[in-house]
Design a protein around this motif. Structure first.
Motif, PDB file in Angstrom:
ATOM      1  N   THR A 188       2.725   4.549   7.304  1.00 21.40           N
ATOM      2  CA  THR A 188       2.084   4.042   5.887  1.00 21.40           C
ATOM      3  C   THR A 188       3.368   3.739   4.978  1.00 21.40           C
ATOM      4  OG1 THR A 188       0.422   5.609   6.106  1.00 21.40           O
ATOM      5  CG2 THR A 188       1.081   4.901   3.887  1.00 21.40           C
ATOM      6  N   ILE A 247       5.166   0.267   5.482  1.00 22.69           N
ATOM      7  CA  ILE A 247       4.557  -0.917   4.641  1.00 22.69           C
ATOM      8  C   ILE A 247       5.006  -0.854   3.309  1.00 22.69           C
ATOM      9  CG2 ILE A 247       2.194  -1.806   3.851  1.00 22.69           C
ATOM     10  CD1 ILE A 247       0.889  -0.414   6.575  1.00 22.69           C
ATOM     11  N   VAL A 271       8.564  -2.171   3.175  1.00 28.07           N
ATOM     12  CA  VAL A 271       8.830  -3.699   3.356  1.00 28.07           C
ATOM     13  C   VAL A 271       8.403  -4.387   1.941  1.00 28.07           C
ATOM     14  CG1 VAL A 271       7.760  -5.567   4.410  1.00 28.07           C
ATOM     15  CG2 VAL A 271       8.551  -3.537   5.744  1.00 28.07           C
ATOM     16  N   VAL A 272       7.288  -3.932   1.520  1.00 29.37           N
ATOM     17  CA  VAL A 272       6.740  -4.566   0.103  1.00 29.37           C
ATOM     18  C   VAL A 272       7.664  -4.367  -1.043  1.00 29.37           C
ATOM     19  CG1 VAL A 272       4.998  -4.377  -1.518  1.00 29.37           C
ATOM     20  CG2 VAL A 272       4.309  -4.278   0.820  1.00 29.37           C
TER      21      VAL A 272
END
Length: 310
Positions: A31, A34, A37-38
């Motif tokens: 979780t 993600i 990366v964003v």
């Protein structure tokens, strides 16, 4: 004790990992991967993206460990007499190649950042890195107990431990940029993280290829195995000695053991002594031995015994 968290032994002496801890660690790390990366794209932080690539190694290691346990539970059949134990090694090899390419890409991007420095949102970068550090610490706590009993979990634990260092590095880069405005700190930290990933990735690739090539297990010397077996009373020589690994922690051995026919030790007792020494000194629980007598020239003078012993 819950069966999901209890370490068990299968018929080859391999520890089954605590699946519940792995599932929770995988959920938390995946979780946050993600989110990182964003966040790395949004803040324009190469160090954060580099740390995300490193966290990807954690997710991959956790997923491999968990999937290897699940797949490894499948029974052996006529096509796969050792079952699916090697699935872990195939996945680890793929993972190592992928991570090697990711690390090279991060280093390439860092070189471009040195040439053309880019603005970085240091505050958001530090917040995301701090959250990543918390996730690392929680995952380490979940895996700590299992790492002492399972090679799979130990590898995943070390991945998370090293990623924790990456999160600390990103925090340091963010703090430098925040208080000094020196944006080169971002690619410098990215390079350091990349150089941290590459040696570990290379070691993983080398070890997994050694297993696929049926090489001698790391840390085990054939000469040492031979000398220890020859030291057993009644053993004259050892030849056609082969040791290889099906999967991590699962070594196999075949050998011809030449015995002294003048001693009063029975074949069964001598084979038991060899089996015990292999298990106690080298952690070899599966061995196929052919017992020969001095001067034996026909198959009738030898005894085959397969040892499958936990």
């Amino acid at each position: 004790m819950d069966s999901a968290t209890k370490a068990e032994k299968d018929d080859h002496g391999i520890a089954a990992a605590p699946e519940r801890s792995l599932r929770w660690a995988l959920f938390l790390t995946g979780t946050f991967l993600i989110a990182e990366v964003v966040g790395g794209i949004a803040t324009n932080s190469l160090a954060l993206l580099s740390d995300a690539a490193h966290m990807f190694t954690d997710v991959a290691a956790l997923a491999i460990a968990l999937l290897a346990i699940r797949v490894g539970k499948r029974p052996a059949d006529q096509q796969r007499t050792f079952g699916y134990a090697r699935f872990e090694i195939l996945a680890a090899t793929f993972n190592a190649v992928l991570l090697f390419l990711v690390a090279l890409y991060i280093l390439w991007e860092a070189v471009d950042r040195f040439r053309t420095p880019a603005p970085v949102q240091s505050t958001a970068m530090m917040v995301i890195a701090a959250l990543g550090l918390i996730v690392n610490v929680i995952s380490m706590r979940l895996l700590q107990a299992g790492s002492k009993k399972s090679l799979n979990v130990k590898g995943a634990y070390l991945e998370v431990w090293s990623d924790m260092l990456g999160s600390i590095g990103v925090l340091a880069a963010g703090a430098i940029i925040q208080f000094t405005g020196w944006t080169l700190a971002d690619p410098i930290i990215a390079v350091l993280i990349g150089f941290w990933v590459l040696p570990r990735t290379w070691a993983l690739l080398k070890d997994s290829l050694n297993v696929l090539l049926e090489g001698v297990p790391s840390g085990l010397a054939l000469s040492k195995v031979e000398s220890e077996v020859r030291a057993i009373p009644g053993v004259v020589a050892v030849h056609d000695l082969h040791v290889w690994t099906v999967s991590s922690g699962k070594a196999l051995l075949t050998a011809h053991v030449v015995r002294d026919g003048t001693t009063g030790v029975s074949d069964a007792a001598l084979l038991t002594a060899v089996r015990t020494r292999l298990k106690d000194l080298f952690d070899v629980h599966h061995a196929t031995l052919e017992l020969e007598r001095v001067g034996a020239i026909t198959p009738a003078d030898s005894v085959d015994e397969t040892i499958d012993h936990s």
